[in-house]
Design a protein around this motif. Structure first.
Motif, short mmCIF file in Angstrom:
data_model
loop_
_atom_site.label_atom_id
_atom_site.label_comp_id
_atom_site.label_asym_id
_atom_site.label_seq_id
_atom_site.Cartn_x
_atom_site.Cartn_y
_atom_site.Cartn_z
N ASN A 1 21.58 -32.77 -23.48
CA ASN A 1 20.23 -32.20 -23.63
C ASN A 1 20.14 -30.71 -23.31
OD1 ASN A 1 19.13 -34.69 -24.40
ND2 ASN A 1 18.75 -35.27 -22.28
N ILE B 1 15.19 -35.42 -36.16
CA ILE B 1 16.02 -36.16 -35.19
C ILE B 1 16.57 -35.22 -34.13
CG2 ILE B 1 17.96 -37.70 -34.80
CD1 ILE B 1 17.74 -38.63 -37.64
N ASP B 2 17.45 -34.32 -34.52
CA ASP B 2 18.15 -33.54 -33.48
C ASP B 2 17.36 -32.29 -33.08
OD1 ASP B 2 18.97 -32.68 -36.17
OD2 ASP B 2 20.05 -31.14 -35.09
N TYR C 1 14.53 -37.58 -16.50
CA TYR C 1 13.55 -36.51 -16.28
C TYR C 1 12.27 -37.13 -15.69
CZ TYR C 1 16.84 -33.98 -19.15
OH TYR C 1 17.99 -33.40 -19.64
N ALA D 1 14.12 -40.91 -20.33
CA ALA D 1 15.59 -40.80 -20.47
C ALA D 1 16.04 -39.39 -20.83
CB ALA D 1 16.09 -41.80 -21.50
N ASP D 2 15.40 -38.79 -21.81
CA ASP D 2 15.88 -37.50 -22.31
C ASP D 2 14.73 -36.55 -22.61
OD1 ASP D 2 18.87 -38.04 -22.72
OD2 ASP D 2 17.92 -39.72 -23.76
N PHE D 3 15.02 -35.27 -22.44
CA PHE D 3 14.00 -34.24 -22.64
C PHE D 3 14.76 -32.96 -22.94
CE2 PHE D 3 10.67 -31.26 -21.34
CZ PHE D 3 9.49 -31.92 -21.69
N VAL D 4 14.68 -32.48 -24.17
CA VAL D 4 15.50 -31.32 -24.55
C VAL D 4 14.65 -30.25 -25.24
CG1 VAL D 4 16.23 -32.46 -26.69
CG2 VAL D 4 17.58 -30.56 -25.81
N THR E 1 17.95 -23.50 -24.69
CA THR E 1 17.76 -23.84 -23.27
C THR E 1 18.42 -22.77 -22.40
OG1 THR E 1 18.10 -26.11 -24.04
CG2 THR E 1 17.84 -25.79 -21.67
N ASP F 1 18.36 -45.90 -26.01
CA ASP F 1 18.24 -46.50 -27.34
C ASP F 1 16.87 -46.27 -27.98
OD1 ASP F 1 20.80 -47.34 -27.22
OD2 ASP F 1 20.32 -49.38 -26.62
N GLY F 2 16.03 -45.49 -27.33
CA GLY F 2 14.72 -45.20 -27.91
C GLY F 2 14.84 -44.15 -29.01
N GLU F 3 13.72 -43.97 -29.70
CA GLU F 3 13.64 -43.00 -30.79
C GLU F 3 13.53 -41.59 -30.19
OE1 GLU F 3 10.61 -42.66 -34.63
OE2 GLU F 3 9.99 -43.65 -32.81
N ARG F 4 14.02 -40.59 -30.89
CA ARG F 4 13.83 -39.20 -30.49
C ARG F 4 12.56 -38.70 -31.17
NH1 ARG F 4 18.69 -36.33 -28.89
NH2 ARG F 4 17.78 -34.41 -29.71
N LEU G 1 22.68 -32.94 -28.02
CA LEU G 1 22.12 -34.28 -28.18
C LEU G 1 22.10 -35.02 -26.85
CD1 LEU G 1 23.71 -35.23 -31.61
CD2 LEU G 1 21.27 -35.10 -31.12
N HIS G 2 21.56 -36.24 -26.86
CA HIS G 2 21.47 -37.00 -25.62
C HIS G 2 22.77 -37.70 -25.28
CE1 HIS G 2 20.06 -39.80 -28.85
NE2 HIS G 2 20.91 -40.58 -28.25
N ARG H 1 13.24 -38.77 -25.46
CA ARG H 1 13.43 -40.21 -25.66
C ARG H 1 12.87 -40.88 -24.40
NH1 ARG H 1 18.83 -42.90 -26.95
NH2 ARG H 1 19.37 -42.03 -24.93
N THR I 1 15.01 -49.71 -32.77
CA THR I 1 13.68 -49.19 -33.07
C THR I 1 13.78 -47.97 -33.99
OG1 THR I 1 13.80 -47.84 -31.09
CG2 THR I 1 12.63 -49.93 -30.90
N THR I 2 14.98 -47.66 -34.48
CA THR I 2 15.16 -46.48 -35.33
C THR I 2 14.78 -46.80 -36.77
OG1 THR I 2 16.97 -45.75 -33.95
CG2 THR I 2 16.83 -44.78 -36.14
N PRO I 3 13.80 -46.08 -37.32
CA PRO I 3 13.46 -46.35 -38.71
C PRO I 3 14.51 -45.82 -39.67
CG PRO I 3 11.89 -44.80 -37.70
CD PRO I 3 12.99 -45.03 -36.72
N TYR J 1 6.93 -49.05 -41.31
CA TYR J 1 7.87 -49.37 -40.23
C TYR J 1 7.24 -49.09 -38.88
CZ TYR J 1 12.35 -49.69 -37.91
OH TYR J 1 13.38 -50.07 -37.10
N MET K 1 21.70 -43.37 -33.52
CA MET K 1 20.43 -44.02 -33.20
C MET K 1 20.48 -45.53 -33.45
SD MET K 1 18.98 -41.27 -32.16
CE MET K 1 17.39 -41.95 -31.76
N LYS K 2 21.64 -46.02 -33.83
CA LYS K 2 21.93 -47.45 -33.92
C LYS K 2 20.99 -48.25 -34.82
CE LYS K 2 23.96 -47.36 -29.34
NZ LYS K 2 23.78 -47.65 -27.95
N LYS L 1 4.98 -46.50 -25.58
CA LYS L 1 5.89 -46.67 -24.44
C LYS L 1 5.76 -45.50 -23.48
CE LYS L 1 9.85 -47.64 -26.69
NZ LYS L 1 11.29 -47.86 -26.87
#
Lengths: 284, 469
Positions: free
Chosen positions: B209, A216-217, A2, A83-86, B215, A41-44, B171-172, A37, B272-274, A267, B264-265, A72
């Protein structure tokens, strides 16, 4: 991916971006939010929609740099991608039938309160805005608020601009003087919303608050965004993403929400420091 | 040659080692073991196993091919009816389905059908690098909501028959519960990705997304020219226990805990996921999701992980294999206990103490089993005065889910039952013409394979519907 079409630094730690996401722009209404995001691999993270431009297909986001992800995000320049935008997620704020409203915004929460003030203004409602910031250097969107309000009251904690004091003071004065609002809408830090609700309660004035918990979601799957309400003396669990983010201010257990909001504080601080170090290295 | 009465054992990672990593637990048969296990199949005439499979895999046929070491051909045979062989070979409860009806199983252990299926699928993934070909389009557009097992299966069947399929995922990342829920050590994500890549090679368009109901709405999909819509949006909102303390900081739904860990691994060192890395974790519930959450907690470094479940081992709904794996890894089962309160830290003198609101213990009451209830299982009854506390720092609630209201509330004419599940007819069509549904959105929380079965049935119903239009 995006694209960020426009980017503007409003303050040292507050940035405004317009993200190209035509499907979201087409649907988003005041009070709704998006989740983004920055990279793979980034946070949502959830951020409230601060405006849309349907012709251009963009969604406006105003964010404060508070952690690693917003740091960031602040490094994504015009023409670059996230990366993502929802979205849009959550329910829009109820505006129908409200003829006289008071919008109380605190800090960067004002970025979310503004489109709401504008929506009420456009539908011909009488809008009183009370906006508060810690000090003069942190003030954003003053002109925009003025344009959308019949009565705008600017507050700073230290008195460096506007009136000195907390947003609850002018609200209390207005309510004491007999002002009747169809709805008070408070958007800002939890502690501010808690005290705005307590102030409104003295006068039995109806009040809506906009909750922004960890999630999260954003579609009702994870349950992380649950908010504890007290209804008729009984605890009820609701989800900000599907039941909110707006709730009746009288029903929110703010102490519970405040505790949950700092779940990852340590954290996040650590991650933020790391992200800052990373960017410092890049600059060198 | 006398038949081996027992199934060939599945080679696994040593429990002590695997409890500290997220690599796959079950390592898979070697070709030699696979052929020997295949030899145990009697190739009986009445084929009860095929009937017991929700997608009716041609089981005796593929096993016969494996006896001749024709592994790729065996895979092709499975693929005739199953869209996700490598996934099903790993996560299907075969002991309740195909293997439960196996003729061998009457006197001995049944054939290890799931393990053989997994071998054939892994063999194919290892040796066949060729992507599937895109079938000739028939010009009919179908929209699929959700990219979990139901959606992927439905998309696969439609694409194979020339339909132009678009999958919309909120989800992404595509994969639904296969990527956010089931952990890496049970189902490696590369396997799910490979299945999705295959669908894309077949021409399926995967749009991440996009939240249908927000949406875009189902009505808008019809306006865009989609002739039918399949709703495979999954189970939805996590259930909580409605006991005091559930809003404390260390209380997660299993969905959230697993999503943080898997999608989120959080398990990766550089993530970086808490996530709260706790020393003592209590998981409430006895299903597969509870086992997954407990085993993730162990791998994230907890020294004690307890499963609290209100009935006994006999009633535990999780797969036997998962329970055994969990026990081997040191998960502690505290059965016949029911949580009554989650206790948090509270410093009355200092409201700003950052530890305020941290979980410190879970209070349970002991249970005993009474008369069978409506589900036919013996009803657990609390033992008065038997309350006790278990010191823990994190509580994970894995007691099921309730359907997500989002699609229902934004689609006129779509009806749900008392539980909030979408109502469908015998052809998987909802109360709205042209809208089909399957999987957890219809049944409530169930299994991957039953969702796949529903996706398959819906695909054929959709083709029928469009042809007759």
């Amino acid at each position: 991916m995006y694209k960020v079409l426009h980017r503007k630094s409003l303050k040292d730690s507050v940035t405004q971006i317009d993200v190209y996401a035509p499907l979201v722009a087409n649907k988003a209404k005041p009070g709704q939010f998006i989740i983004l995001r920055v990279d793979e691999d980034g946070e949502r993270i959830p951020l409230t929609v601060a405006g849309t431009n349907k012709e251009e297909g963009t969604v406006k986001i105003i964010f404060q740099i508070v952690g690693a992800t917003t740091e960031k995000l602040n490094h994504v320049m015009e023409g670059e991608f996230i990366a993502d935008f929802v979205g849009p997620l959550g329910n829009p704020t109820e505006t129908e039938g409200l003829k006289k409203v008071c919008i109380v915004g605190g800090g960067v929460g004002c970025a979310i309160a503004l489109p709401l003030a504008q929506a009420f203004h456009e539908q011909g409602s009488n809008v009183t805005s009370i906006v508060g910031f810690r000090n003069k250097d942190l003030i954003i969107l003053e002109d925009e608020f003025k344009a959308a309000s019949d009565n705008m009251i600017m507050m700073t904690d230290d008195g460096s601009y506007g009136r000195k004091g907390l947003v609850t003071e002018p609200l209390k004065e207005l309510l004491s003087s007999g002002e009747k609002f169809d709805m008070i809408i408070a958007i800002g830090p939890l502690i501010m919303m808690k005290f705005v609700v307590l102030t409104a309660k003295e006068f039995n004035a109806p009040i809506t608050v906009s909750m922004n918990p960890i999630m999260i979601d954003g579609t009702g799957m994870c349950g992380g965004c649950r908010v504890k309400l007290i209804k008729d003396g009984k605890a009820v669990t609701k989800f900000a993403c599907v039941d909110g983010p707006d709730f009746n201010g009288y029903e929110i257990d703010f102490d519970s929400s405040m505790e949950r909001a700092v779940t990852y504080k340590e954290y996040e601080k650590h991650a933020y420091d790391e992200a800052c170090n990373l960017f410092k290295k890049e600059v060198v | 040659m006398a038949l081996n009465p027992k199934k060939h054992e599945m080679p696994t990672q040593d429990p002590k080692v695997r409890a500290g990593n997220f690599k796959e637990v079950a390592l898979g048969y070697t070709a030699e073991i696979a052929v020997e296990e295949a030899e145990r199949c009697l190739n009986c005439k009445n084929r009860p196993c095929v009937e017991a499979c929700p997608v009716n895999i041609h089981i005796p046929e593929f096993i016969s091919l494996m006896k001749e070491k024709k592994f790729e051909e065996a895979y092709q045979e499975i693929s005739k009816t199953s869209a996700l062989p490598a996934v099903c070979g790993r996560v299907c409860p075969q002991e309740k389905q195909c293997e439960s009806k196996c003729t061998m199983g009457i006197k001995m252990e049944p054939v290890g059908i799931g393990r053989l299926e997994r071998f054939a699928a892994d063999y194919h993934n290892e040796n066949c690098k060729e992507a599937p070909k895109k079938p000739v389009s028939n010009g009919h557009k179908v929209a699929i909501i959700g990219s979990g097992p139901a959606g992927l299966t439905c998309a696969g069947d439609l694409a194979r028959n020339g339909y132009e399929v678009t999958i919309f995922e909120a989800l992404h990342k595509a994969g639904g519960v296969l990527v956010y829920g089931i952990p890496e050590f049970r189902l490696p994500k590369t396997i799910v990705q490979k299945e999705i890549d295959n669908l894309i090679a077949m021409g399926v368009d995967v749009q991440t997304n996009v939240v249908i109901g927000r949406t875009l709405t189902i009505d808008e999909l019809f306006n865009q020219g989609y002739e039918a819509v399949f709703v495979g949006s999954g189970a939805g909102l996590p259930n909580f226990l409605n006991i005091p303390g559930e809003d404390l900081k260390g209380v997660y739904s299993a969905n959230e805990y697993l999503t943080r860990t898997n999608l989120m691994k959080a398990y990766a060192n550089d993530s970086t996921t808490p996530i709260i890395k706790a020393d003592k974790v209590c998981v409430v519930g006895g299903g597969n999701v509870a086992m997954d959450a407990a085993r993730c907690a162990k791998r994230l470094g907890a020294s004690h992980v307890y499963i609290v479940y209100r009935r006994s081992m006999e009633e535990l709904p999780a797969r036997k294999e998962e329970v055994e794996h969990a026990e081997e890894e040191g998960i502690e089962f505290k059965l016949l206990n029911n949580p009554v309160e989650i206790i948090g830290y509270e410093n009355k003198d200092d409201k700003r103490d950052p530890r305020n609101g941290d979980v410190i213990a879970i209070k349970c009451v002991k249970m005993e089993l009474g008369e069978p209830d409506a589900s036919g299982r013996r009803k657990p009854i609390p033992v008065p005065g038997s309350e006790f506390e278990i010191p823990v720092d994190v509580v994970i609630v894995a007691t099921g889910t309730s359907p997500n209201p989002l699609i229902k509330s934004t689609t006129p004419g779509l009806n749900v039952n008392d539980h909030g599940c979408l109502i469908v007819d015998e052809n998987t069509m909802t109360t709205r013409k042209g809208v089909f549904a399957g999987g957890d959105a219809v049944t409530g929380a169930a299994t991957v394979i039953s969702a796949m079965g529903a996706g398959k049935q819906a695909a054929s119903a959709i083709m029928n519907f469009i042809e007759k239009k």
